[in-house]
Design a protein around this motif. Structure first.
Motif, short mmCIF file in Angstrom:
data_model
loop_
_atom_site.label_atom_id
_atom_site.label_comp_id
_atom_site.label_asym_id
_atom_site.label_seq_id
_atom_site.Cartn_x
_atom_site.Cartn_y
_atom_site.Cartn_z
N CYS A 241 0.84 -1.20 0.00
CA CYS A 241 0.00 0.00 0.00
C CYS A 241 0.87 1.25 0.00
O CYS A 241 1.95 1.27 0.61
CB CYS A 241 -0.92 0.02 1.23
SG CYS A 241 -2.07 -1.36 1.26
N LYS A 242 0.39 2.27 -0.65
CA LYS A 242 1.09 3.54 -0.64
C LYS A 242 0.67 4.36 0.57
O LYS A 242 -0.43 4.20 1.09
CB LYS A 242 0.76 4.32 -1.93
CG LYS A 242 1.33 3.69 -3.17
CD LYS A 242 1.02 4.57 -4.37
CE LYS A 242 1.60 3.97 -5.64
NZ LYS A 242 1.31 4.82 -6.82
N LYS A 243 1.58 5.21 0.98
CA LYS A 243 1.27 6.07 2.11
C LYS A 243 0.28 7.15 1.70
O LYS A 243 0.33 7.64 0.58
CB LYS A 243 2.54 6.74 2.63
CG LYS A 243 3.52 5.75 3.24
CD LYS A 243 4.74 6.46 3.78
CE LYS A 243 5.70 5.47 4.42
NZ LYS A 243 6.91 6.15 4.95
N LYS A 244 -0.59 7.50 2.65
CA LYS A 244 -1.59 8.50 2.35
C LYS A 244 -0.95 9.88 2.31
O LYS A 244 -0.11 10.22 3.15
CB LYS A 244 -2.70 8.50 3.41
CG LYS A 244 -3.53 7.24 3.38
CD LYS A 244 -4.65 7.32 4.40
CE LYS A 244 -5.51 6.07 4.35
NZ LYS A 244 -6.62 6.15 5.33
N LYS A 245 -1.34 10.64 1.32
CA LYS A 245 -0.83 11.99 1.21
C LYS A 245 -1.74 12.96 1.96
O LYS A 245 -2.96 12.83 1.92
CB LYS A 245 -0.76 12.40 -0.26
CG LYS A 245 0.24 11.58 -1.05
CD LYS A 245 0.28 12.06 -2.50
CE LYS A 245 1.28 11.24 -3.29
NZ LYS A 245 1.33 11.69 -4.71
N SER A 246 -1.11 13.93 2.67
CA SER A 246 -1.89 14.92 3.41
C SER A 246 -2.36 16.00 2.44
O SER A 246 -1.56 16.70 1.82
CB SER A 246 -1.03 15.55 4.51
OG SER A 246 0.10 16.15 3.93
N HIS A 247 -3.65 16.10 2.31
CA HIS A 247 -4.23 17.08 1.39
C HIS A 247 -4.52 18.37 2.15
O HIS A 247 -5.35 18.39 3.09
CB HIS A 247 -5.54 16.54 0.81
CG HIS A 247 -5.33 15.29 0.00
ND1 HIS A 247 -4.77 15.29 -1.26
CD2 HIS A 247 -5.58 13.99 0.32
CE1 HIS A 247 -4.70 14.06 -1.71
NE2 HIS A 247 -5.18 13.24 -0.76
#
Length: 286
Positions: A241-247
């Motif tokens: 899984c890819k890390k979640k990006k902070s939007h």
């Protein structure tokens, strides 16, 4: 006239190659009379002269031991023909005792000419004899010219009947076809009978399942339907899984960028402080 002769010769060569399987290089079986004719009429080289009448196809010249023996018995008048015949290839004849040249050639060619020989002879009786045998082209000489006889009526009729026989079915082929048909019908009947038995068994099984009381099923702890385990959704692999990006939320009001000129103007505009010293001096004077 020469063009017509060449055209006729090419047509005859195509007939023998297509119908009797003659292949290059063509083999020419020469008897003593033909070799003597070549020497007398000074037809040299013999292989080139024969190649010209056979549509320019390379040829090999053959003779037999019996032909050589016959030329040797004829004496000095055929000595040149004997020397020329010794330079030709020798076709093997199976008979132990020497025969006449006609009998030897007849044994080699036989009734089907398996070696596919062109027969070169000046003997009229021998020419007529081999015109009645299919697949034997005959070459003869007339003065200083050589000719290939066209296929005889017997040879053409033989080819026609053989082609018609190929179109029709033989008795052996008919019997084998009938045998295959019987075997295939027997197999179909066997398959039909096995299918009927299977349907009958399926019907009996269905009747038994209908007539079976429900108490029997409960006693045997049987289930009507096979229960399959449902696969539950598992957690995804964390490594895949890819890390979640902070939007970040965008600013609704755009901020104008400050240029260097504005910064310099703001730095220069400072508040001015008034000094009260002048006022005090005026009060003193008054």
């Amino acid at each position: 006239m020469r063009v017509k002769k060449q055209k006729r010769h090419r047509k005859s060569v195509r007939f023998y190659t297509a119908c009797f399987g003659f292949r290059q290089p063509f083999k020419v079986l020469c008897d003593g009379t033909f070799v003597h004719h070549l020497i007398v009429n000074n037809i040299k080289p013999a292989d080139k002269a024969l190649s010209n009448i056979l549509a320019g196809v390379p040829v090999k010249l053959f003779t037999t031991r019996c032909v050589l023996a016959e030329l040797k018995r004829l004496g000095n008048s055929y000595s040149q023909a004997l020397d020329a015949a010794h330079q030709l290839f020798t076709a093997s004849c199976d008979h132990e005792k020497s025969k006449t040249a006609d009998a030897c050639i007849a044994d080699i060619i036989g009734q089907k000419n398996p070696e596919h020989f062109f027969l070169a002879t000046q003997d009229n009786d021998l020419r007529k004899k081999f015109q009645e045998i299919p697949g034997v082209p005959v070459i003869f000489g007339l003065r200083n010219a050589l000719f290939l006889e066209p296929p005889s009526a017997f040879q053409r009729q033989f080819v026609k009947t053989s082609e018609e026989d190929r179109l029709h079915m033989t008795e052996l082929d008919h019997k084998t076809l009938q045998k295959r048909a019987r075997n295939s019908s027997a197999d179909d009947e066997a398959n039909d009978s096995s299918g009927e038995n299977k349907d009958f068994v399926d019907q009996n099984i269905g009747i038994q399942t209908v007539r079976q009381p429900p108490t029997a099923r409960k006693g045997l702890d049987l289930k009507d339907k096979v229960q399959f385990k449902r696969k539950k959704a598992k957690a995804p692999n964390p490594l895949s899984c890819k890390k979640k990006k902070s939007h970040e939320k965008p600013n609704p009001v755009p901020v104008k960028e400050k240029t260097d000129g504005e910064n310099s103007m703001r730095n220069r505009s400072r508040k001015r402080t008034r000094s009260r010293g002048g006022k005090k001096l005026a009060e003193r004077d008054g």
